[in-house]
Design an enzyme around this catalytic site. Structure first.
Site, PDB file in Angstrom:
ATOM      1  CD  GLU A 167      -3.100  -0.781   0.233  1.00 26.14           C
ATOM      2  OE1 GLU A 167      -3.494   0.384   0.100  1.00 26.14           O
ATOM      3  OE2 GLU A 167      -3.561  -1.717  -0.420  1.00 26.14           O
ATOM      4  CG  ASP A 206      -8.434   5.314  -6.806  1.00 26.47           C
ATOM      5  OD1 ASP A 206      -8.854   6.484  -6.635  1.00 26.47           O
ATOM      6  OD2 ASP A 206      -8.285   4.504  -5.870  1.00 26.47           O
ATOM      7  CB  THR A 259      -6.171   7.346  -1.440  1.00 31.54           C
ATOM      8  OG1 THR A 259      -7.002   6.870  -2.490  1.00 31.54           O
ATOM      9  CG2 THR A 259      -5.662   6.169  -0.629  1.00 31.54           C
TER      10      THR A 259
END
Length: 270
Positions: free
Chosen positions: A55, A73, A78
């Site tokens: 990650e 994305d 995020t």
């Protein structure tokens, strides 16, 4: 901090946090004991390191609390320890719960905007100040603890519980954990329960009398298929040269020393 390019937010909706119950299984005499498995403190620490290698491109998972970026994305920003997203409800849930306990925090003013953009890629009402507010609040121990708790509630604890119910040891529980982090809870074909359902069509779980290694091989096949279905051409090394390597080494208890490759980098835990 360099974020792994292939990170994808878990597509979790507000109702998706409730995992569907594991399929009932009759007790069998051949299932090996699993406690405490991934829940043991040293094993849990190891699990966070392996996930962070995929990650965040590091074994230092605690360095990710203040991370925030739109990685393009389609899930908005995020952020944080496990890749909470403004577009997939889990970040909103985190900030709402944290604000109830700690009103007046740096993120509280963004709650109206977070509710509006939930389920979208929009930054409306978040720019330009939200990233700085996230980074600032992530220096507060209580917010770090809140990220830990939400990670455990949504991803880690369900993975351990489901893995134990299926008769899996620490490696199998980790494989479930990484799948939940990447794919999210839910019953769709590319969500966790959909992946598990595809795997059980090919092999029985240990709790159903099946061979543990054979079942995990089937689960990883199903997981890889789901990754490529959702994102054709995506790098699947977090399965191929990480989890499958541990499996082919026969390391069902996920014990160090470990070595694996993900996204072109090699990692070792002595």
């Amino acid at each position: 901090m360099k974020r792994a390019a292939a990170l994808v937010c878990a597509a979790v909706a507000s109702t998706a946090y409730l995992l569907t119950p594991a399929q009932p299984a009759q007790p069998t005499t051949g299932v090996r004991a699993t406690p405490p498995g991934l829940a043991a403190p040293a094993q849990k620490e190891l699990a966070q390191q392996i996930v962070a290698s995929a990650e965040n491109g590091t074994l230092n998972w605690r360095s990710a609390y203040g991370y925030v970026e739109d990685i393009g994305d389609g899930q908005g920003y995020t952020a944080g320890l496990i890749g909470f997203c403004t577009g997939t409800h889990d970040l909103l849930t985190l900030v709402e719960q944290y604000t109830r306990a700690h009103p007046g925090n740096a993120l509280a003013p963004y709650l109206p905007a977070l509710r509006r953009v939930d389920g979208t890629a929009s930054h409306a009402g978040l720019d330009p100040g939200f990233p700085a507010a996230w980074r600032a609040e992530s220096s507060v121990p209580a917010f770090r603890a809140a990220q830990d708790a939400e990670r455990d509630r949504v991803y880690f604890n369900p993975a351990v519980r489901r893995g134990r119910a299926d008769g899996l040891g620490a490696l199998g529980q980790f494989i479930y954990y990484d799948a939940l982090v990447f794919h999210g809870p839910g019953t769709g074909p590319t969500s966790f329960d959909g992946i598990r359902a595809r795997a059980t069509q090919q092999a029985r779980t240990p709790a159903q009398g099946g061979d543990e290694a054979a079942y995990l091989e089937a689960f990883l096949d199903a997981r890889r298929h789901a990754m490529l279905t959702r994102h054709p051409g995506i790098d699947t090394s977090r399965v191929d040269t990480t989890q499958r390597r541990f499996l082919h080494d026969g390391n069902l208890d996920l014990l160090p020393p470990l070595q694996w490759q993900v996204y072109g980098e090699t990692y070792r835990v002595p």
